[in-house]
Design a protein around this motif. Structure first.
Motif, PDB file in Angstrom:
ATOM      1  N   LYS A  18      52.992 -32.135  54.185  1.00  0.00           N
ATOM      2  CA  LYS A  18      52.750 -30.822  53.596  1.00  0.00           C
ATOM      3  C   LYS A  18      51.264 -30.491  53.435  1.00  0.00           C
ATOM      4  N   LYS A  60      55.380 -25.000  41.575  1.00  0.00           N
ATOM      5  CA  LYS A  60      54.856 -24.143  42.640  1.00  0.00           C
ATOM      6  C   LYS A  60      55.986 -23.729  43.559  1.00  0.00           C
ATOM      7  N   ASP A  61      55.834 -22.560  44.120  1.00  0.00           N
ATOM      8  CA  ASP A  61      56.723 -22.070  45.158  1.00  0.00           C
ATOM      9  C   ASP A  61      55.981 -22.331  46.464  1.00  0.00           C
ATOM     10  N   SER A  62      56.492 -23.210  47.298  1.00  0.00           N
ATOM     11  CA  SER A  62      55.797 -23.632  48.510  1.00  0.00           C
ATOM     12  C   SER A  62      55.468 -22.465  49.434  1.00  0.00           C
ATOM     13  N   GLU A  63      56.319 -21.456  49.471  1.00  0.00           N
ATOM     14  CA  GLU A  63      56.063 -20.301  50.336  1.00  0.00           C
ATOM     15  C   GLU A  63      54.875 -19.498  49.811  1.00  0.00           C
ATOM     16  N   VAL A  64      54.777 -19.334  48.494  1.00  0.00           N
ATOM     17  CA  VAL A  64      53.644 -18.618  47.890  1.00  0.00           C
ATOM     18  C   VAL A  64      52.356 -19.399  48.143  1.00  0.00           C
ATOM     19  N   LYS A  86      51.770 -21.445  50.625  1.00  0.00           N
ATOM     20  CA  LYS A  86      51.462 -21.325  52.055  1.00  0.00           C
ATOM     21  C   LYS A  86      50.730 -20.017  52.345  1.00  0.00           C
ATOM     22  N   TYR A  87      51.206 -18.924  51.799  1.00  0.00           N
ATOM     23  CA  TYR A  87      50.549 -17.632  51.987  1.00  0.00           C
ATOM     24  C   TYR A  87      49.148 -17.641  51.372  1.00  0.00           C
ATOM     25  N   SER A 126      46.696 -19.656  53.477  1.00  0.00           N
ATOM     26  CA  SER A 126      46.609 -19.355  54.910  1.00  0.00           C
ATOM     27  C   SER A 126      45.248 -18.818  55.338  1.00  0.00           C
TER      28      SER A 126
END
Length: 192
Positions: A15, A146-150, A152-153, A156
């Motif tokens: 990750k 944490k929200d992994s998608e948040v 990631k954004y 980025s």
């Protein structure tokens, strides 16, 4: 073994943000995506100050959880920029990576705006404290959740070597970690 360090490290390596993967080959096993601070015994709810005091009080156990080559420099390390003072929650040096590591602690869920503050600290450390023979400073944002998608954004477009890791004050069930490890290997080995 009881804290499932191997499983958590392997899962974390998959990750790592791209900004960290390219820095140094030794970086892969230097940080985790999730830390376990079961030694703190903090009553719920707790705030960032309680978390920091607990980690400082249990520094030996905290460094063992972080992994090898971490050297503690300071808590509330002062960074003076212009006429203002700013404070890094915990500042370490990593011998293997030859860089400063700033930890910013959050007693709640990750929010994208936390990265702005951490990136500011990294810039100040690199301009004012880093020696010429050292690598760029690394920032670790430790959040309760944490929200992994948040994440990631939020990471980025970040050029700074930062990562967002979560912590738990109790060790998760080892079977759950083993299941995640198996799922990760199955996804890597599945034909596309």
């Amino acid at each position: 073994m009881n804290s499932a360090v191997f499983e958590r490290t392997i899962i974390s390596n998959s990750k790592l943000p791209d900004t960290l993967k390219g820095i140094n080959a030794g970086f892969t096993n230097a940080f985790k995506d999730s830390y376990i601070f079961d030694f703190l015994n903090l009553p719920e709810p707790f705030n960032e100050s309680d978390l920091k005091k607990g980690l400082i009080h249990q520094m030996k156990k905290f460094i063992l959880e972080l992994g090898k080559d971490f050297l503690f420099i300071a808590e509330e390390h002062t960074l003076q920029v212009g006429n203002s003072d700013f404070y890094v929650d915990l500042l370490f040096y990593h011998r293997g990576l030859q860089c400063l590591v700033a930890f910013e602690l959050k007693a709640h869920k990750f929010k994208p705006e936390h990265l702005g503050k951490l990136n500011f600290y990294l810039e100040a450390l690199d301009r004012d404290m880093k020696k010429t023979n050292e690598n760029p400073s690394i920032g670790i944002l430790l959040c309760k959740d944490k929200d992994s998608e948040v994440v990631k954004y939020a990471l980025s477009r970040s050029l700074s070597p930062t990562m967002v890791a979560e912590y738990q004050t109790q060790l998760p069930d080892k079977r759950l970690l083993q299941q995640k490890l198996h799922e990760m290997f199955e996804n890597e080995n599945s034909p596309i």
